[in-house]
Design an enzyme around this catalytic site. Structure first.
Site, short mmCIF file in Angstrom:
data_model
loop_
_atom_site.label_atom_id
_atom_site.label_comp_id
_atom_site.label_asym_id
_atom_site.label_seq_id
_atom_site.Cartn_x
_atom_site.Cartn_y
_atom_site.Cartn_z
N ASN A 10 0.86 -1.18 0.00
CA ASN A 10 0.00 0.00 0.00
C ASN A 10 0.90 1.23 0.00
OD1 ASN A 10 -1.74 2.08 0.50
ND2 ASN A 10 -2.46 1.33 2.50
N TRP A 11 1.00 1.88 -1.16
CA TRP A 11 1.93 3.02 -1.28
C TRP A 11 1.35 4.29 -0.68
CZ3 TRP A 11 4.09 2.28 -7.01
CH2 TRP A 11 4.81 1.07 -7.05
N LYS A 12 0.11 4.28 -0.28
CA LYS A 12 -0.54 5.45 0.34
C LYS A 12 -0.31 6.70 -0.54
CE LYS A 12 -0.25 3.13 4.75
NZ LYS A 12 -0.10 3.19 6.20
N HIS A 95 -9.63 0.79 5.15
CA HIS A 95 -8.35 1.05 5.82
C HIS A 95 -8.59 1.99 7.00
CE1 HIS A 95 -4.23 2.30 6.58
NE2 HIS A 95 -3.84 1.26 5.87
N GLU A 97 -6.98 4.41 8.03
CA GLU A 97 -6.79 5.83 7.70
C GLU A 97 -8.05 6.41 7.05
OE1 GLU A 97 -3.10 5.36 5.55
OE2 GLU A 97 -2.12 4.81 7.43
N GLU A 167 -5.10 -5.29 10.48
CA GLU A 167 -4.11 -4.23 10.70
C GLU A 167 -4.40 -3.54 12.03
OE1 GLU A 167 -2.16 -2.81 6.78
OE2 GLU A 167 -3.93 -1.60 7.12
N GLY A 173 2.55 2.13 10.88
CA GLY A 173 3.48 3.25 10.77
C GLY A 173 4.19 3.60 12.06
N SER A 213 3.67 -2.21 10.33
CA SER A 213 5.12 -2.20 10.56
C SER A 213 5.81 -3.50 10.14
CB SER A 213 5.43 -1.87 12.03
OG SER A 213 4.99 -0.55 12.32
N GLY A 234 3.01 -1.05 4.30
CA GLY A 234 3.07 0.36 3.97
C GLY A 234 4.52 0.76 3.69
N GLY A 235 5.19 1.31 4.72
CA GLY A 235 6.54 1.87 4.57
C GLY A 235 7.51 0.98 3.81
P1 13P Z 1 3.13 0.30 7.68
O1 13P Z 1 3.65 -0.98 7.06
O2 13P Z 1 3.88 1.51 7.22
O3 13P Z 1 2.99 0.18 9.15
O4 13P Z 1 1.63 0.51 7.09
C1 13P Z 1 0.73 -0.53 7.17
C2 13P Z 1 -0.47 -0.18 6.41
O5 13P Z 1 -1.23 0.69 6.78
C3 13P Z 1 -0.73 -0.93 5.17
O6 13P Z 1 -2.03 -0.71 4.70
#
Ligand code: 13P
Length: 262
Positions: A10-12, A95, A97, A167, A173, A213, A234-235
């Site tokens: 997920n590149w956000k 998600h 977010e 998640e 994050g 993470s 994510g990251g």
């Molecule tokens: P991180 O891997 O950066 O914690 O993000 C997870 C995420 O929200 C994937 O959708």
């Protein structure tokens, strides 16, 4: 039941079109031999068309980070499932977010999930508890109610046409991942709940990912857990080498084997 692992990035809200295409190509190159793992990247909507074209014919699938449930109409700024169909095979829905920052409700998410399934786009449905909820021993109840709510408009569990992603919000994050025991027991409990509701064969077939993470250092232990069918990352998905390492950890095809065939 053997479930194919899925590593999803997920590149956000990172990278414009040029950088997204470069990263997509690099991911496809580095994971070309790992054909036993499903790989999906979720760039910003703006880059979907270019990224889809860039990875055509590779192992890498492309997904969207969000969509509206309606196919068209007066919804300024939104993207519909029919618009996504030729560009994305998957879509992330629910998600945390989207829930927390953009106020998406369970009702809205349920409409989107049903719409994605009926438009042949695989939803990656996210659920997760806050730290306060975990500390108050509410995790199970929260996750069950999120699952019930997200699947409200579906008669059966679309085990092969949907993916669930656990998640925990406190792990997203933060650099603090759920440890393998926590992630495994929580996901096993979700699967057990789905089994009582929809039957064991559907619950066994459904893939449930862990997200929060995930990185190349912690993924080996998480990935080896019986009920964890992959990662929503994510990251670590923003670096081709790190993302490729996650894929390779979940693959039984080693680069050494490939080299010896050439
Ligand atoms: P991180 O891997 O950066 O914690 O993000 C997870 C995420 O929200 C994937 O959708």
């Amino acid at each position: 039941m053997a479930r194919t692992k899925l590593i999803a990035g997920n590149w956000k809200m990172n990278m414009g079109i040029t950088d997204a295409v470069d990263l997509a190509r690099s991911v496809a190159d580095k994971t070309a031999s790992n054909t036993d793992v499903e790989i999906a990247i979720f760039p910003t909507t703006l880059a979907l068309a270019s990224v889809s074209e860039a990875v055509q014919g590779t192992n890498v699938q492309v997904g969207a980070q969000n969509m509206h449930n309606e196919t068209d109409g007066a919804f300024t700024g939104e993207i519909s499932p029919t618009m996504l169909q030729s560009l994305a095979s998957m879509v992330i829905l629910g998600h945390s977010e989207r829930r927390q920052i953009f106020g998406e409700t369970n009702d809205f998410i349920a409409l989107k999930v049903a719409s994605a399934v009926s438009n042949n786009i695989t939803p990656v449905v996210c659920i997760g508890e806050t730290l306060e909820q975990r500390e108050a021993n509410e995790t199970s109840n929260i996750l069950q109610s999120q699952v019930i709510a997200a699947l409200l408009h579906l008669k059966d569990l679309p085990a092969h046409d949907m993916v669930l992603a656990y998640e925990p919000i406190w792990a997203i994050g933060t650099g603090v991942n759920a440890n393998p025991d926590q992630a495994e027991s929580t996901i096993a409990a979700i699967r057990n709940f789905l089994s009582t509701r929809y039957g064991s064969s559907a619950a066994d077939a459904l893939r449930i990912l862990y997200g929060g993470s995930v990185n190349p250092q912690n993924w080996e232990d998480l990935s080896s857990q019986e009920n964890i069918d992959g990662a929503l990352v994510g990251g670590a998905s923003l670096k081709a080498d790190d993302f490729a390492k996650l894929v390779k950890t979940s693959s039984s095809i080693t680069d050494l084997e490939i080299d010896s065939l050439v």
